[in-house]
Write an enzyme that holds these catalytic residues in place. Sequence first.
Site, PDB file in Angstrom:
ATOM      1  N   GLU A 143      -7.168   4.809   7.586  1.00 36.04           N
ATOM      2  CA  GLU A 143      -6.945   6.237   7.273  1.00 36.04           C
ATOM      3  C   GLU A 143      -8.152   6.821   6.550  1.00 36.04           C
ATOM      4  OE1 GLU A 143      -3.136   5.675   5.368  1.00 36.04           O
ATOM      5  OE2 GLU A 143      -2.306   5.085   7.304  1.00 36.04           O
ATOM      6  N   GLY A 202       1.991   2.201  10.782  1.00 36.10           N
ATOM      7  CA  GLY A 202       2.944   3.303  10.657  1.00 36.10           C
ATOM      8  C   GLY A 202       3.583   3.715  11.973  1.00 36.10           C
ATOM      9  N   HIS A 245      -9.633   1.170   4.539  1.00 34.82           N
ATOM     10  CA  HIS A 245      -8.392   1.421   5.286  1.00 34.82           C
ATOM     11  C   HIS A 245      -8.698   2.384   6.440  1.00 34.82           C
ATOM     12  CE1 HIS A 245      -4.357   2.647   6.304  1.00 34.82           C
ATOM     13  NE2 HIS A 245      -3.922   1.579   5.650  1.00 34.82           N
ATOM     14  N   LYS A 304       0.103   4.221  -0.336  1.00 34.64           N
ATOM     15  CA  LYS A 304      -0.551   5.422   0.214  1.00 34.64           C
ATOM     16  C   LYS A 304      -0.292   6.617  -0.718  1.00 34.64           C
ATOM     17  CE  LYS A 304       0.021   3.467   4.762  1.00 34.64           C
ATOM     18  NZ  LYS A 304      -0.193   3.642   6.178  1.00 34.64           N
ATOM     19  N   SER A 317       2.998  -2.162  10.474  1.00 35.55           N
ATOM     20  CA  SER A 317       4.441  -2.177  10.726  1.00 35.55           C
ATOM     21  C   SER A 317       5.099  -3.534  10.443  1.00 35.55           C
ATOM     22  CB  SER A 317       4.750  -1.707  12.150  1.00 35.55           C
ATOM     23  OG  SER A 317       4.303  -0.378  12.335  1.00 35.55           O
ATOM     24  N   ASN A 325       0.874  -1.178   0.000  1.00 36.07           N
ATOM     25  CA  ASN A 325       0.000   0.000   0.000  1.00 36.07           C
ATOM     26  C   ASN A 325       0.909   1.226   0.000  1.00 36.07           C
ATOM     27  OD1 ASN A 325      -1.845   2.008   0.417  1.00 36.07           O
ATOM     28  ND2 ASN A 325      -2.343   1.430   2.525  1.00 36.07           N
ATOM     29  N   GLU A 366      -5.823  -4.973  10.329  1.00 35.91           N
ATOM     30  CA  GLU A 366      -4.817  -3.951  10.575  1.00 35.91           C
ATOM     31  C   GLU A 366      -5.144  -3.222  11.877  1.00 35.91           C
ATOM     32  OE1 GLU A 366      -2.725  -2.781   6.714  1.00 35.91           O
ATOM     33  OE2 GLU A 366      -4.464  -1.472   6.885  1.00 35.91           O
TER      34      GLU A 366
HETATM   35  C1  PEP Z   1      -1.059   0.134   5.994  1.00 38.54           C
HETATM   36  O1  PEP Z   1      -1.246   1.340   5.991  1.00 38.54           O
HETATM   37  O2  PEP Z   1      -1.842  -0.599   5.379  1.00 38.54           O
HETATM   38  C2  PEP Z   1       0.089  -0.375   6.731  1.00 38.54           C
HETATM   39  C3  PEP Z   1       0.081  -1.621   7.111  1.00 38.54           C
HETATM   40  O3  PEP Z   1       1.117   0.519   6.978  1.00 38.54           O
HETATM   41  P1  PEP Z   1       2.528   0.202   7.702  1.00 38.54           P
HETATM   42  O4  PEP Z   1       3.034  -1.106   7.142  1.00 38.54           O
HETATM   43  O5  PEP Z   1       3.395   1.358   7.318  1.00 38.54           O
HETATM   44  O6  PEP Z   1       2.251   0.124   9.157  1.00 38.54           O
END
Ligand code: PEP
Length: 251
Positions: free
Chosen positions: A98, A174, A96, A11, A214, A9, A168
């Site tokens: 976000e 993040g 997601h 983003k 992460s 992803n 998630e």
């Molecule tokens: C995500 O935004 O889907 C995600 C898993 O981000 P990160 O791996 O940076 O935590």
Amino acid sequence: MRKNIVAGNWKMNKTLEEGIALAKEINELLKGAELKCDVVIGTPFIHLASVAGVVDAKKIGISAQNCADKESGAYTGEVSAAMVKSTGASYVILGHSERRAYYGETAEILKTKVELALKNELRPIFCIGEVLEERENNIFFEVVKSQIVESLFGLSADDFSKIVLAYEPVWAIGTGKTATPAQAQEMHAFIRKTIAEKYGNEIADNTTILYGGSANPGNAKELFSNPDVDGGLIGGASLKAADFKAIIDSF
Ligand code: PEP
């Protein structure tokens, strides 16, 4: 049997030129590799068609990160599921955290987006997960269950079987704070049980459930070794071709 998937992803990162360069680099690294999982890259809308043009479609699937909750018409700035499909993409990330947090995407809006994605032959990668306060208050199972029930359980069994889920935990996205493999497995098993109660064991067993938050080359192997963790949705680490490849190689 269900597929293992590693999906990136990106983003809101990378100019078009940078995105094409990253896609080419990933494509190059995967050439000749014996992959034990499907690979997907989730790019900004404007990259989709160009990226689809430079990668080997047999090895790399392309995903959008969103689509509109309307079919077409006077919705300035929106991008429909049909438009996404026409770029060569075959997946769309929906729900997601976000988008839920910053763009007010409700369970009802997401239900419509899922339906439109499926109508346009896109496979939704549907994200679910609790915020830190919900984990600390011990209501994370209820929260995740209601996210699934409210947006997905109106689907027919046939349509549900096209969904990829991504657990998630929002507190892990993040932040550098990964869920422990045990926490991920516990939730993934719960999600699979929830699906089985609604659609039966066969569909539950065949549903791909990704972990996101992460994940990186250092922790992916341990996360993916859990029986109910079928790969990852990878944010930050998907922006570096070598790290993304190392995560793919964790299978
Ligand atoms: C995500 O935004 O889907 C995600 C898993 O981000 P990160 O791996 O940076 O935590």
